[in-house]
Design a protein around this motif. Structure first.
Motif, PDB file in Angstrom:
ATOM      1  N   GLY A 143      16.734  -5.352   9.343  1.00  0.00           N
ATOM      2  CA  GLY A 143      15.668  -5.464  10.131  1.00  0.00           C
ATOM      3  C   GLY A 143      15.992  -3.986  11.039  1.00  0.00           C
ATOM      4  N   ALA A 144      17.147  -3.562  11.077  1.00  0.00           N
ATOM      5  CA  ALA A 144      17.490  -2.352  11.604  1.00  0.00           C
ATOM      6  C   ALA A 144      16.741  -0.903  11.087  1.00  0.00           C
ATOM      7  N   PRO A 145      16.893  -0.898   9.903  1.00  0.00           N
ATOM      8  CA  PRO A 145      16.429   0.335   9.281  1.00  0.00           C
ATOM      9  C   PRO A 145      14.763   0.157   9.436  1.00  0.00           C
ATOM     10  N   ILE A 146      14.176  -0.946   9.274  1.00  0.00           N
ATOM     11  CA  ILE A 146      12.620  -0.999   9.447  1.00  0.00           C
ATOM     12  C   ILE A 146      12.192  -0.559  10.748  1.00  0.00           C
ATOM     13  N   VAL A 147      12.776  -0.926  11.850  1.00  0.00           N
ATOM     14  CA  VAL A 147      12.617  -0.938  13.158  1.00  0.00           C
ATOM     15  C   VAL A 147      12.785   0.581  13.575  1.00  0.00           C
ATOM     16  N   LYS A 148      13.923   1.250  13.230  1.00  0.00           N
ATOM     17  CA  LYS A 148      14.374   2.546  13.413  1.00  0.00           C
ATOM     18  C   LYS A 148      13.332   3.502  12.632  1.00  0.00           C
ATOM     19  N   LYS A 149      12.612   3.095  11.512  1.00  0.00           N
ATOM     20  CA  LYS A 149      11.739   3.846  11.089  1.00  0.00           C
ATOM     21  C   LYS A 149      10.216   3.868  11.795  1.00  0.00           C
ATOM     22  N   GLN A 150      10.152   2.562  12.222  1.00  0.00           N
ATOM     23  CA  GLN A 150       8.814   2.647  13.070  1.00  0.00           C
ATOM     24  C   GLN A 150       9.029   3.249  14.482  1.00  0.00           C
ATOM     25  N   LEU A 151      10.300   3.186  15.041  1.00  0.00           N
ATOM     26  CA  LEU A 151      10.391   3.885  16.137  1.00  0.00           C
ATOM     27  C   LEU A 151      10.179   5.408  16.003  1.00  0.00           C
ATOM     28  N   SER A 152      10.674   5.823  15.058  1.00  0.00           N
ATOM     29  CA  SER A 152      10.895   7.268  14.685  1.00  0.00           C
ATOM     30  C   SER A 152       9.360   7.668  14.770  1.00  0.00           C
ATOM     31  N   ALA A 153       8.306   6.866  13.962  1.00  0.00           N
ATOM     32  CA  ALA A 153       7.129   7.334  13.956  1.00  0.00           C
ATOM     33  C   ALA A 153       6.313   7.241  15.233  1.00  0.00           C
ATOM     34  N   LEU A 154       6.738   6.187  16.110  1.00  0.00           N
ATOM     35  CA  LEU A 154       6.037   5.977  17.311  1.00  0.00           C
ATOM     36  C   LEU A 154       6.545   6.860  18.330  1.00  0.00           C
ATOM     37  N   PHE A 155       7.495   7.540  18.470  1.00  0.00           N
ATOM     38  CA  PHE A 155       8.108   8.246  19.270  1.00  0.00           C
ATOM     39  C   PHE A 155       7.739   9.778  19.082  1.00  0.00           C
ATOM     40  N   ASN A 156       7.774  10.083  17.811  1.00  0.00           N
ATOM     41  CA  ASN A 156       7.314  11.424  17.274  1.00  0.00           C
ATOM     42  C   ASN A 156       5.675  11.513  17.763  1.00  0.00           C
ATOM     43  N   TYR A 157       4.886  10.581  17.540  1.00  0.00           N
ATOM     44  CA  TYR A 157       3.692  10.646  18.093  1.00  0.00           C
ATOM     45  C   TYR A 157       3.691  10.651  19.587  1.00  0.00           C
ATOM     46  N   ARG A 158       4.202   9.954  20.182  1.00  0.00           N
ATOM     47  CA  ARG A 158       4.100   9.903  21.709  1.00  0.00           C
ATOM     48  C   ARG A 158       4.566  11.225  22.389  1.00  0.00           C
ATOM     49  N   HIS A 159       5.700  11.837  21.648  1.00  0.00           N
ATOM     50  CA  HIS A 159       6.180  13.315  22.333  1.00  0.00           C
ATOM     51  C   HIS A 159       5.242  14.335  21.944  1.00  0.00           C
ATOM     52  N   SER A 160       4.351  14.258  20.813  1.00  0.00           N
ATOM     53  CA  SER A 160       3.486  15.123  20.441  1.00  0.00           C
ATOM     54  C   SER A 160       2.294  15.165  21.480  1.00  0.00           C
ATOM     55  N   ILE A 161       1.942  13.789  21.718  1.00  0.00           N
ATOM     56  CA  ILE A 161       0.773  13.604  22.764  1.00  0.00           C
ATOM     57  C   ILE A 161       1.121  14.229  23.996  1.00  0.00           C
ATOM     58  N   LEU A 162       2.549  13.994  24.517  1.00  0.00           N
ATOM     59  CA  LEU A 162       3.053  14.254  25.629  1.00  0.00           C
ATOM     60  C   LEU A 162       3.202  16.094  25.875  1.00  0.00           C
ATOM     61  N   LYS A 163       3.353  16.612  24.642  1.00  0.00           N
ATOM     62  CA  LYS A 163       3.467  18.040  24.744  1.00  0.00           C
ATOM     63  C   LYS A 163       1.994  18.720  24.951  1.00  0.00           C
ATOM     64  N   MET A 164       1.253  18.043  24.127  1.00  0.00           N
ATOM     65  CA  MET A 164      -0.136  18.673  24.104  1.00  0.00           C
ATOM     66  C   MET A 164      -1.021  18.121  25.345  1.00  0.00           C
ATOM     67  N   ASP A 165      -0.837  17.332  26.227  1.00  0.00           N
ATOM     68  CA  ASP A 165      -1.121  16.956  27.207  1.00  0.00           C
ATOM     69  C   ASP A 165      -0.708  17.809  28.547  1.00  0.00           C
ATOM     70  N   MET A 166       0.871  18.051  28.349  1.00  0.00           N
ATOM     71  CA  MET A 166       1.308  18.930  29.328  1.00  0.00           C
ATOM     72  C   MET A 166       0.811  20.324  29.449  1.00  0.00           C
ATOM     73  N   GLU A 167       0.467  20.717  28.358  1.00  0.00           N
ATOM     74  CA  GLU A 167      -0.202  22.069  28.039  1.00  0.00           C
ATOM     75  C   GLU A 167      -1.392  22.025  28.759  1.00  0.00           C
ATOM     76  N   THR A 168      -2.295  21.022  28.770  1.00  0.00           N
ATOM     77  CA  THR A 168      -3.583  20.845  29.229  1.00  0.00           C
ATOM     78  C   THR A 168      -3.244  20.613  30.716  1.00  0.00           C
ATOM     79  N   LEU A 169      -2.521  19.927  31.340  1.00  0.00           N
ATOM     80  CA  LEU A 169      -2.210  19.643  32.586  1.00  0.00           C
ATOM     81  C   LEU A 169      -1.947  20.936  33.448  1.00  0.00           C
ATOM     82  N   LYS A 170      -0.960  21.706  32.699  1.00  0.00           N
ATOM     83  CA  LYS A 170      -0.349  22.881  33.541  1.00  0.00           C
ATOM     84  C   LYS A 170      -1.692  23.983  33.905  1.00  0.00           C
TER      85      LYS A 170
END
Length: 464
Positions: free
Chosen positions: A131-158
């Motif tokens: 299970g660990a390899p599958i979960v880590k792959k899913q987490l990598s996709a999830l947090f790559n997306y979340r951090h991309s959103i975060l960076k875009m929104d912080m640029e707007t927010l400033k």
């Protein structure tokens, strides 16, 4: 003795705002929804009004199996404002789960945000091995997306000027459900204008444009009013009854909302009304600009009448922007959602001859253009909301298949699509050629967040 060790995962990003600002964004109502990935969305069943120690959230996690769902209840046991907060599992799919959000100040205008996860899986050593390899792959996709959103929104927010009170009609649609958490995390107050009957309350107003009733009164104040309503043109065969609904749901609702707006004692700074590039009808390869002639299709007439219904507001001296959306790409709805199922199954392919051009826009840039239109007083009247490049329907579907690593070998004959959707609907929504220019948008100073199709698809499908 338990010998199964916890599994660790971490993701860190630099953002162009202070740690306090980044923390406030995460603590705002709507942050969880804003970070919810469209390629694997969870359903938020319970959410606290504010982030604080002891607050709980209940979500429903999708699974590959129909009629089987996983409910996941989390709590925030620790919360230190401006520094970190932690969530842990009360009940859910993991044996244990701990997620810490850390905020570290670099200087007054820059900081680092780090997600640190510690978790263990059920089923002991088998869970960890398989299970660990599958979960880590899913987490990598999830947090790559979340951090991309975060960076875009912080640029707007400033660069945000001031908190606004924004009224949204059509907030339950594809664009509306994305706009609401986007605005609330940016520090704005959102009031939803709903068609269903209900009691007037904080953040909710009601209206019935057919019977000309609303809970809004003339003393209320809104800085921005956005109208996104209208029966989906691609939602079913175009019977005479449906065609009438498609027209009236746009023109009558916009006319009544225009009446409400002009009756307010305090004028809003801008009225943004959805529109569509369908106003140009079927085009040749020469890109259409905002002052190009209207098309002769039924859908062109609908859009032209829709825009005409906003004239009462512009005549009153209030700035109006008619957002002529191209094909809005999101896995959660619209054309892309329909394209994804066959593509994922390996049976994707062009529609008809595949040559008709499509002017598209990512959901992130829809949000960006809406914000740009609010803040930029030079943006007035019709505005083509499309990306820089156009793709044939064959090219679009081929790019989707490329991102998913699937073949693109199974074209759908035009006759089948006509049989399924009817000749008129197929002609005006599937085979229509939409070559549209975004020169006005570019000249107004807008900079795209996701300018290229493949990059945009990788972002929204978790394939970065």
């Amino acid at each position: 003795m338990n010998t199964i060790k916890q599994i660790n995962y971490a993701k860190i990003s630099s953002v162009p705002v202070s740690a306090a600002t980044c923390f406030t964004w995460h603590a705002a109502k709507g942050a969880f929804a804003r970070l919810n990935p469209p390629f694997a969305p969870v359903q938020i069943l319970e959410e606290p009004d504010e982030l604080k120690a002891g607050a709980e959230v209940l979500i429903k996690v999708p699974t590959p199996f129909p009629f089987f769902e996983i409910k996941w209840r989390l709590t925030h046991p620790e919360y230190v404002e401006g520094q970190y907060f932690r969530d842990t599992q009360i009940k859910g799919p993991f044996k244990s789960w701990e997620h810490t959000h850390n905020f570290k100040e670099i200087d007054s205008t820059n900081s680092e945000m780090e997600d640190v996860l510690k978790f263990s899986l059920p089923f002991g050593i088998l869970g960890k091995l398989f299970g660990a390899p599958i979960v880590k792959k899913q987490l990598s996709a999830l947090f790559n997306y979340r951090h991309s959103i975060l960076k875009m929104d912080m640029e707007t927010l400033k660069s945000n000027n001031e908190p606004l009170h924004i009224l949204i009609a059509g907030s339950s649609g594809l664009i509306g459900t994305a706009l609401t958490p986007y605005f609330t995390t940016q520090g704005h107050k959102v009031t939803q204008l709903l068609r269903s009957e209900g009691e007037k309350s904080e953040g909710l107003e009601y209206w019935d444009y057919e019977n000309q009733t609303t809970t809004i009164n003339s003393n209320q104040t809104f800085d921005v009013i956005i109208h996104l309503g209208g029966v989906n043109l691609a939602g079913g065969k175009w019977t005479n009854k449906r065609k009438t609904q498609m027209l009236k749901s746009r023109t009558e609702s916009t006319s009544f909302l225009s009446e409400i707006i002009t009756g307010l004692k305090t004028e809003p700074k801008v009225f943004l009304c959805a529109s569509a590039v369908g106003i140009y009808g079927t085009t040749d390869s020469d890109p259409r600009e905002e002052d190009s002639p209207k098309g002769d299709l039924y859908s062109s007439m609908i859009v032209a009448e829709w825009e005409k219904a906003t004239k009462r507001v512009s005549d009153a001296g209030i700035r109006v922007v008619n957002l002529r959306f191209g094909m809005v790409l999101s896995p959660l709805g619209g054309a892309l959602k329909k394209f994804l199922l066959p593509a994922k199954m390996g049976v994707g392919g062009k529609l008809g001859n595949g040559r008709n051009l499509i002017s598209w826009i990512s959901m992130e840039d829809v949000l960006g253009v809406v914000t740009h239109s609010i803040n930029n007083e030079q943006v007035v009247g019709p505005l083509n909301v499309v990306a820089n490049d156009m793709y044939s329907n064959k090219g679009l579907i081929k790019t989707i298949c490329k991102v998913l690593k699937r073949p693109c070998l199974f074209p759908v004959p035009a006759l089948i699509l006509i049989a399924l959707f009817g000749k008129q609907m197929a002609k005006e929504t599937i085979f229509v050629n939409t070559s549209v220019s975004n020169e006005k948008l570019i000249k107004s100073g807008y900079e795209f967040k996701l300018p290229e199709l493949e990059g945009a698809l990788r972002h929204m499908l978790g394939k970065v």
